[in-house]
Design a protein around this motif. Structure first.
Motif, PDB file in Angstrom:
ATOM      1  N   MET A 209       0.846  -1.195   0.000  1.00  0.00           N
ATOM      2  CA  MET A 209       0.000   0.000   0.000  1.00  0.00           C
ATOM      3  C   MET A 209       0.881   1.244   0.000  1.00  0.00           C
ATOM      4  O   MET A 209       1.425   1.624   1.029  1.00  0.00           O
ATOM      5  N   ASN A 210       1.006   1.835  -1.202  1.00  0.00           N
ATOM      6  CA  ASN A 210       1.753   3.082  -1.357  1.00  0.00           C
ATOM      7  C   ASN A 210       3.129   3.016  -0.678  1.00  0.00           C
ATOM      8  O   ASN A 210       3.513   3.906   0.083  1.00  0.00           O
ATOM      9  N   GLY A 211       3.842   1.914  -0.920  1.00  0.00           N
ATOM     10  CA  GLY A 211       5.202   1.779  -0.408  1.00  0.00           C
ATOM     11  C   GLY A 211       5.323   1.053   0.924  1.00  0.00           C
ATOM     12  O   GLY A 211       6.412   0.663   1.322  1.00  0.00           O
ATOM     13  N   SER A 212       4.205   0.871   1.622  1.00  0.00           N
ATOM     14  CA  SER A 212       4.243   0.127   2.882  1.00  0.00           C
ATOM     15  C   SER A 212       3.763  -1.306   2.662  1.00  0.00           C
ATOM     16  O   SER A 212       2.842  -1.553   1.878  1.00  0.00           O
ATOM     17  N   THR A 213       4.406  -2.243   3.364  1.00  0.00           N
ATOM     18  CA  THR A 213       3.931  -3.621   3.327  1.00  0.00           C
ATOM     19  C   THR A 213       3.030  -3.852   4.538  1.00  0.00           C
ATOM     20  O   THR A 213       3.463  -3.739   5.681  1.00  0.00           O
ATOM     21  N   GLU A 241       7.052 -10.600  13.941  1.00  0.00           N
ATOM     22  CA  GLU A 241       6.914 -10.873  12.500  1.00  0.00           C
ATOM     23  C   GLU A 241       7.242  -9.645  11.664  1.00  0.00           C
ATOM     24  O   GLU A 241       7.839  -9.765  10.595  1.00  0.00           O
ATOM     25  N   ASN A 242       6.821  -8.463  12.141  1.00  0.00           N
ATOM     26  CA  ASN A 242       7.168  -7.238  11.411  1.00  0.00           C
ATOM     27  C   ASN A 242       8.683  -7.168  11.229  1.00  0.00           C
ATOM     28  O   ASN A 242       9.173  -6.816  10.143  1.00  0.00           O
ATOM     29  N   LYS A 243       9.394  -7.515  12.291  1.00  0.00           N
ATOM     30  CA  LYS A 243      10.859  -7.418  12.279  1.00  0.00           C
ATOM     31  C   LYS A 243      11.464  -8.480  11.352  1.00  0.00           C
ATOM     32  O   LYS A 243      12.273  -8.163  10.476  1.00  0.00           O
ATOM     33  N   THR A 244      11.041  -9.722  11.532  1.00  0.00           N
ATOM     34  CA  THR A 244      11.693 -10.793  10.766  1.00  0.00           C
ATOM     35  C   THR A 244      11.254 -10.814   9.305  1.00  0.00           C
ATOM     36  O   THR A 244      12.019 -11.185   8.426  1.00  0.00           O
ATOM     37  N   GLU A 245       9.995 -10.426   9.016  1.00  0.00           N
ATOM     38  CA  GLU A 245       9.489 -10.528   7.641  1.00  0.00           C
ATOM     39  C   GLU A 245       9.512  -9.200   6.892  1.00  0.00           C
ATOM     40  O   GLU A 245       9.180  -9.149   5.709  1.00  0.00           O
ATOM     41  N   ASP A 248       5.662  -3.481   7.537  1.00  0.00           N
ATOM     42  CA  ASP A 248       5.622  -2.203   8.241  1.00  0.00           C
ATOM     43  C   ASP A 248       4.515  -2.190   9.285  1.00  0.00           C
ATOM     44  O   ASP A 248       4.679  -1.662  10.373  1.00  0.00           O
ATOM     45  N   LEU A 249       3.400  -2.784   8.891  1.00  0.00           N
ATOM     46  CA  LEU A 249       2.198  -2.686   9.717  1.00  0.00           C
ATOM     47  C   LEU A 249       1.541  -4.053   9.775  1.00  0.00           C
ATOM     48  O   LEU A 249       1.382  -4.722   8.754  1.00  0.00           O
ATOM     49  N   PHE A 250       1.173  -4.484  10.987  1.00  0.00           N
ATOM     50  CA  PHE A 250       0.499  -5.778  11.147  1.00  0.00           C
ATOM     51  C   PHE A 250      -0.883  -5.511  11.739  1.00  0.00           C
ATOM     52  O   PHE A 250      -1.001  -4.936  12.814  1.00  0.00           O
ATOM     53  N   LEU A 251      -1.922  -5.915  11.018  1.00  0.00           N
ATOM     54  CA  LEU A 251      -3.292  -5.736  11.489  1.00  0.00           C
ATOM     55  C   LEU A 251      -3.886  -7.102  11.795  1.00  0.00           C
ATOM     56  O   LEU A 251      -3.833  -8.005  10.963  1.00  0.00           O
ATOM     57  N   ALA A 269       3.732   0.642  12.114  1.00  0.00           N
ATOM     58  CA  ALA A 269       3.457   2.005  11.636  1.00  0.00           C
ATOM     59  C   ALA A 269       3.379   1.999  10.114  1.00  0.00           C
ATOM     60  O   ALA A 269       3.910   1.100   9.483  1.00  0.00           O
ATOM     61  N   PRO A 270       2.730   2.987   9.460  1.00  0.00           N
ATOM     62  CA  PRO A 270       2.025   4.102  10.090  1.00  0.00           C
ATOM     63  C   PRO A 270       0.624   3.711  10.535  1.00  0.00           C
ATOM     64  O   PRO A 270      -0.043   2.923   9.863  1.00  0.00           O
ATOM     65  N   THR A 271       0.178   4.286  11.651  1.00  0.00           N
ATOM     66  CA  THR A 271      -1.176   3.983  12.134  1.00  0.00           C
ATOM     67  C   THR A 271      -2.198   5.019  11.657  1.00  0.00           C
ATOM     68  O   THR A 271      -3.399   4.748  11.677  1.00  0.00           O
ATOM     69  N   GLU A 272      -1.693   6.190  11.184  1.00  0.00           N
ATOM     70  CA  GLU A 272      -2.639   7.242  10.756  1.00  0.00           C
ATOM     71  C   GLU A 272      -3.588   6.743   9.659  1.00  0.00           C
ATOM     72  O   GLU A 272      -4.800   6.999   9.740  1.00  0.00           O
ATOM     73  N   PRO A 273      -3.082   6.052   8.616  1.00  0.00           N
ATOM     74  CA  PRO A 273      -4.016   5.606   7.573  1.00  0.00           C
ATOM     75  C   PRO A 273      -5.097   4.660   8.112  1.00  0.00           C
ATOM     76  O   PRO A 273      -6.215   4.633   7.606  1.00  0.00           O
ATOM     77  N   VAL A 274      -4.762   3.907   9.165  1.00  0.00           N
ATOM     78  CA  VAL A 274      -5.754   2.993   9.742  1.00  0.00           C
ATOM     79  C   VAL A 274      -6.867   3.799  10.405  1.00  0.00           C
ATOM     80  O   VAL A 274      -8.060   3.541  10.204  1.00  0.00           O
TER      81      VAL A 274
END
Lengths: 309, 309
Positions: A209-213, A241-245, A248-251, A269-274
């Motif tokens: 999503m716009n450069g974020s995974t 998982e964010n660190k190892t894989e 950027d953001l895990f929901l 992060a980022p949490t703003e789009p959420v």
């Protein structure tokens, strides 16, 4: 004609496994030489389904190119959800019911997507168009896939076509789909026996999503407290998982399948789009999402829009 | 349901115009509210077809968003071949027979592509699946589109399905398709009356290939000399377009529709991938390509592979 493999997405759910079986069966009836395989072991719900209809699980592969030059995809198209070496094989067929993103070919192909609740509903239509009969066992599997994807026809992704197809498949399979469906869904919500890592891996997909995974996992339950009493441990597992894989953001979307409400747990992060996507502020890293049950229809599109805004 | 526009690619050929008409007709029969439009004026061949079957041309649009929120694409999916403001509208349906590239959505959609010779053949299948009758005039148009895309069923893109559909449509339209088809193709090869700019614009498409923008124009003729006696002026026109439109490479594929041979004229850079794609060295900026008639099947795929190698 050389053999082709047919498979659904990573972390296969019931639809991914069943659609591979069903579409491979159809293609072989039409003269192709295909084998259905899976990109992972069946989950608890799928095991219940396979056991109920006395069907074997699929062979699990991690790479396709060592075996074949050509593949057929079901229930996905985005490369990061597919086999790891998807770039090294040619996709000749796609049957799907998701958005299209990051999918490119150099050659024309067969691509059939419809905005229906379940890809097994699309496969059902292909059987009808090609006048191929659906065996009773396969009808039971396809019925299970539609019940799984639509949460017993209650998800907003459910269309009148899904409802009609479930009824027809229930006749062919000779199953009371409401009783069977509830038992099947409950079999998939056995949370207590699983580790946090297992819970967030079982039904998870990645999205660019716009450069974020962004990783979005969904956990079905009959009681949200069963999930959130383990919030701290779930957050730690997602952070890990964010660190190892490299996410950027895990929901983590926890969904009560009985009353169709969800609660979202946000890690990274980022949490703003959420917050923007759902018009709410995070509290204790959580967002309450009443009436939300569909990752595909109610989570990914507003999130994508918020990331691109 | 709000109105949707249905259109084919820029520089519309007969298939792009006809498929928009036919798919819009079908969708309206199925309850949608659509209008077929075009992204440019009909070419000589299409004018002959519309005149022969006494059908009006389509309204030409340059933007979609001022009129509608949603659109349906036929005969293309790549954004640079579509309406200029495609990013500002939602694509709900695609019916196509090309590769998929650069096409992304945030929502699930109806996507129907098959590797057939003509998208009107795919539309014909949709009529049959939905049990909607094809009016005689529309059958004549669809027949013309298939003849146009397959060069009277002689292009290597032609499939047994295209052949069978042409025969059925010829019956419905009450047309001798071989006699009519040759007259129609010849009507589209009236070269002498056109400027070089018109010739290279009439049937041209842009492709992104590993960072380069490649423009591929096709000129059908009954005598290649009619094209190459104007080589210097064609090169100047292509060079000019490269400059004004920002293309890196301009390829002019001149095709003799009588004997199914082509000659490629190359303007711009890099030329190495072109030589590599066809395993030949340029001489006088030209490559002889015997047996090549299909941009989609015989030019774009080897060129894409050569650019990505």
């Amino acid at each position: 004609m050389s053999k082709e493999l047919v498979f659904g997405h990573q972390n296969p759910d019931t639809d991914a496994i069943v659609a591979a079986k069903a579409f491979s069966y159809l293609e072989n009836k039409l003269g192709a030489d295909t084998e259905p395989v899976a990109l992972g072991e069946p989950n608890e719900e799928t095991k219940y389904v396979l056991n109920h209809f006395d069907e074997p699980a699929l062979r699990v592969i991690t790479k396709a190119a060592p075996e074949v030059d050509k593949v057929m995809l079901v229930d996905h198209n985005e490369p990061q959800q597919s086999v790891s070496d998807i770039a090294d094989v040619t996709v000749t067929h796609v049957v799907d019911h998701h958005r299209i993103a990051g999918f490119e070919t150099t050659q024309p192909l067969f691509y059939r997507a419809e905005p229906l609740g379940c890809v097994s509903t699309v496969v059902y239509k292909l059987f009808k168009e090609n006048k191929v009969e659906i065996p009773a066992k396969l009808a039971g599997l396809m019925l299970s896939a539609i019940i799984s994807d639509t949460l017993l026809l209650k998800s907003p992704t459910t269309t009148p076509t899904d409802v009609a197809v479930v009824k027809d498949l229930a006749k062919i399979a000779d199953v009371d789909y409401e009783t069977y469906g509830l038992a099947m869904l409950k079999a998939g919500t056995n949370i207590d026996s699983k580790s946090e890592k297992e819970l967030i891996d079982a039904d998870a997909k990645s999205f660019e999503m716009n450069g974020s995974t962004v990783r979005v996992a969904q956990i079905n339950t009959v009681d949200l407290d069963d999930v959130f009493k383990r919030q701290a441990a779930l957050e730690a597992a997602a952070k890990d998982e964010n660190k190892t894989e490299g996410y950027d953001l895990f929901l983590i979307l926890a969904t009560n399948i009985l009353n169709s409400d969800s609660e979202l747990l946000v890690v990274g992060a980022p949490t703003e789009p959420v917050e923007k996507a759902f018009g709410k502020k995070l509290a204790n890293n959580r967002l309450s999402l009443p009436g939300v049950v569909s990752r595909k229809k109610q989570v990914v599109p507003p999130l994508t829009d918020a990331f691109n805004a």
